[in-house]
Design a protein around this motif. Structure first.
Motif, PDB file in Angstrom:
ATOM      1  N   VAL A   1      65.798 100.155  45.790  1.00 39.86           N
ATOM      2  CA  VAL A   1      65.960 101.944  45.457  1.00 39.86           C
ATOM      3  C   VAL A   1      65.464 103.053  45.219  1.00 39.86           C
ATOM      4  N   ASP A   2      63.869 102.496  45.161  1.00 42.14           N
ATOM      5  CA  ASP A   2      63.120 103.833  44.939  1.00 42.14           C
ATOM      6  C   ASP A   2      63.323 104.104  46.115  1.00 42.14           C
ATOM      7  N   ARG A   3      63.360 104.012  47.345  1.00 41.28           N
ATOM      8  CA  ARG A   3      63.022 104.592  48.245  1.00 41.28           C
ATOM      9  C   ARG A   3      64.305 105.627  47.915  1.00 41.28           C
ATOM     10  N   ALA A   4      65.525 105.289  47.364  1.00 41.49           N
ATOM     11  CA  ALA A   4      67.146 105.448  47.588  1.00 41.49           C
ATOM     12  C   ALA A   4      66.950 107.403  46.935  1.00 41.49           C
ATOM     13  N   GLY A   5      67.589 108.280  47.525  1.00 38.75           N
ATOM     14  CA  GLY A   5      68.300 109.574  46.725  1.00 38.75           C
ATOM     15  C   GLY A   5      68.915 109.385  45.660  1.00 38.75           C
ATOM     16  N   THR A   6      69.092 110.906  44.937  1.00 40.65           N
ATOM     17  CA  THR A   6      70.508 110.608  44.368  1.00 40.65           C
ATOM     18  C   THR A   6      71.471 110.946  44.853  1.00 40.65           C
ATOM     19  N   ARG A   7      72.330 110.184  44.306  1.00 39.36           N
ATOM     20  CA  ARG A   7      73.990 110.277  44.495  1.00 39.36           C
ATOM     21  C   ARG A   7      74.970 110.200  43.734  1.00 39.36           C
ATOM     22  N   PRO A   8      75.935 111.569  43.673  1.00 39.08           N
ATOM     23  CA  PRO A   8      77.109 111.672  42.631  1.00 39.08           C
ATOM     24  C   PRO A   8      77.041 109.760  42.177  1.00 39.08           C
ATOM     25  N   VAL A   9      77.430 108.969  43.009  1.00 35.80           N
ATOM     26  CA  VAL A   9      78.229 107.734  42.881  1.00 35.80           C
ATOM     27  C   VAL A   9      77.251 106.598  43.356  1.00 35.80           C
ATOM     28  N   VAL A  10      77.112 105.682  42.612  1.00 36.23           N
ATOM     29  CA  VAL A  10      75.872 104.047  43.169  1.00 36.23           C
ATOM     30  C   VAL A  10      77.307 103.368  42.296  1.00 36.23           C
ATOM     31  N   VAL A  11      77.236 102.213  43.468  1.00 36.01           N
ATOM     32  CA  VAL A  11      78.179 101.075  43.025  1.00 36.01           C
ATOM     33  C   VAL A  11      77.024 100.670  43.831  1.00 36.01           C
ATOM     34  N   VAL A  12      77.093  99.360  42.705  1.00 33.70           N
ATOM     35  CA  VAL A  12      76.397  98.282  43.027  1.00 33.70           C
ATOM     36  C   VAL A  12      76.874  97.178  42.705  1.00 33.70           C
ATOM     37  N   ALA A  13      76.141  95.581  43.921  1.00 33.07           N
ATOM     38  CA  ALA A  13      76.752  94.652  44.060  1.00 33.07           C
ATOM     39  C   ALA A  13      76.003  93.897  43.480  1.00 33.07           C
ATOM     40  N   VAL A  14      76.406  92.823  41.608  1.00 37.08           N
ATOM     41  CA  VAL A  14      75.517  91.633  41.989  1.00 37.08           C
ATOM     42  C   VAL A  14      75.749  90.691  42.719  1.00 37.08           C
ATOM     43  N   ASN A  15      75.404  90.348  43.946  1.00 34.74           N
ATOM     44  CA  ASN A  15      75.503  89.155  44.277  1.00 34.74           C
ATOM     45  C   ASN A  15      74.729  88.188  45.075  1.00 34.74           C
ATOM     46  N   GLY A  16      73.732  88.339  43.832  1.00 29.83           N
ATOM     47  CA  GLY A  16      72.764  87.648  44.177  1.00 29.83           C
ATOM     48  C   GLY A  16      71.503  88.191  42.974  1.00 29.83           C
ATOM     49  N   GLY A  17      70.514  87.033  43.188  1.00 28.03           N
ATOM     50  CA  GLY A  17      69.135  87.595  43.068  1.00 28.03           C
ATOM     51  C   GLY A  17      68.941  87.081  41.355  1.00 28.03           C
TER      52      GLY A  17
ATOM     53  N   PHE B   1      67.563  97.394  63.754  1.00 27.18           N
ATOM     54  CA  PHE B   1      67.133  98.721  65.357  1.00 27.18           C
ATOM     55  C   PHE B   1      66.298  99.390  64.258  1.00 27.18           C
ATOM     56  N   GLY B   2      65.023  98.936  63.366  1.00 30.20           N
ATOM     57  CA  GLY B   2      64.145  99.376  62.632  1.00 30.20           C
ATOM     58  C   GLY B   2      64.285 100.391  61.609  1.00 30.20           C
ATOM     59  N   GLU B   3      63.846  99.622  60.361  1.00 29.66           N
ATOM     60  CA  GLU B   3      63.495 100.496  59.615  1.00 29.66           C
ATOM     61  C   GLU B   3      63.429 102.309  59.705  1.00 29.66           C
ATOM     62  N   ALA B   4      62.934 102.555  60.065  1.00 32.64           N
ATOM     63  CA  ALA B   4      63.023 104.290  60.811  1.00 32.64           C
ATOM     64  C   ALA B   4      64.073 104.935  61.434  1.00 32.64           C
ATOM     65  N   ALA B   5      64.871 104.326  62.019  1.00 26.52           N
ATOM     66  CA  ALA B   5      66.329 104.434  62.338  1.00 26.52           C
ATOM     67  C   ALA B   5      67.319 104.327  61.019  1.00 26.52           C
ATOM     68  N   TYR B   6      66.945 103.414  60.222  1.00 33.06           N
ATOM     69  CA  TYR B   6      67.709 103.016  59.468  1.00 33.06           C
ATOM     70  C   TYR B   6      68.065 104.238  58.310  1.00 33.06           C
ATOM     71  N   TRP B   7      66.527 104.475  57.751  1.00 30.48           N
ATOM     72  CA  TRP B   7      66.213 106.106  56.642  1.00 30.48           C
ATOM     73  C   TRP B   7      66.629 106.660  57.058  1.00 30.48           C
ATOM     74  N   ALA B   8      66.644 107.116  59.182  1.00 37.61           N
ATOM     75  CA  ALA B   8      66.891 108.377  59.056  1.00 37.61           C
ATOM     76  C   ALA B   8      69.171 108.699  58.851  1.00 37.61           C
ATOM     77  N   GLN B   9      69.272 107.824  58.750  1.00 38.93           N
ATOM     78  CA  GLN B   9      70.330 107.559  58.063  1.00 38.93           C
ATOM     79  C   GLN B   9      70.859 108.576  57.446  1.00 38.93           C
ATOM     80  N   HIS B  10      69.673 107.566  56.062  1.00 36.27           N
ATOM     81  CA  HIS B  10      69.751 108.021  54.101  1.00 36.27           C
ATOM     82  C   HIS B  10      69.678 109.444  55.142  1.00 36.27           C
TER      83      HIS B  10
END
Length: 210
Positions: A157-173, A134-143
């Motif tokens: 990740v640099d665009r994301a804000g701080t939260r008490p818990v961060v879960v990382v799924a190392v599912n590739g890369g 639906f577009g990045e604007a709407a997506y990041w508005a939810q963030h």
């Protein structure tokens, strides 16, 4: 320092839509995430709308003695320490499911949905892929609204804000991409960082100075 792998304590459906597994089986639809507290619902110990705050009884004094002094505790400064790190072993193909189970466990233990950020190093989480359609604007508005679990690519990740818990799924890369993602994820985690993936590979990357 290498981490001791920890197995999740419960095995329920993942938060948000679940990707199709290698066998073609689609995981069941997860339970709804509890929404924010209704403004009409008073917090425990506080009067509801239209209700008067109870008046405390007058203090009893003994003849000839002074009234006891009231001690008001001073606010304590916030202790911003290094977050705790937990490792949940999983193959790359199962890292997303392991992250989903970790989110379920966090919610069941009392964490609010808006406390949790989920990052993926490989394929996008299905919820993120759907919302980005639906577009990045709407997506990041939810963030920015910050009222629910948020799923994002570890590369952003640099665009994301701080939260008490961060879960990382190392599912590739690649190792380089994951090695760059983990320090960023740690910086965003206020209290707890959970990493789901190949234990040997993650320990090697964490031991490199994350």
């Amino acid at each position: 320092m290498p981490l001791i792998p920890e197995e999740p304590q419960i095995h329920e459906s993942a938060q948000g839509p679940r990707a199709t597994t290698a066998t073609g089986r689609t995981a069941p639809t997860p339970r709804p995430v509890p929404g924010p507290r209704n403004a009409a619902t008073p917090r425990p110990g506080r009067p509801g709308p239209g209700q008067a705050r109870p008046t405390p009884p007058p203090a009893q004094r003994t003849h000839g003695s002074a009234a006891p002094a009231t001690s008001v505790p001073s606010p304590q400064p916030e202790n911003r320490s290094v977050p705790q790190i937990q490792l949940i072993p999983a193959p790359p193909a199962g890292a997303l499911d392991a992250a989903g189970e970790a989110v379920d466990l966090l919610l069941d233990s009392g964490r609010a949905p808006e406390d949790i950020l989920v990052l993926t190093t490989g394929e996008q989480h299905p919820w993120a892929a759907h919302e980005l359609s639906f577009g990045e604007a709407a997506y990041w508005a939810q963030h920015d609204a910050g009222d629910d679990v948020f799923y994002a690519d570890a590369a952003s990740v640099d665009r994301a804000g701080t939260r008490p818990v961060v879960v990382v799924a190392v599912n590739g890369g690649t190792d380089d991409e994951t090695a760059r993602a983990l320090p960023g994820a740690m910086d965003r985690a206020g209290a707890l960082l959970i990493v789901c993936g190949d234990a040997q590979r993650i320990n090697a990357l964490l031991g490199a100075g994350v």
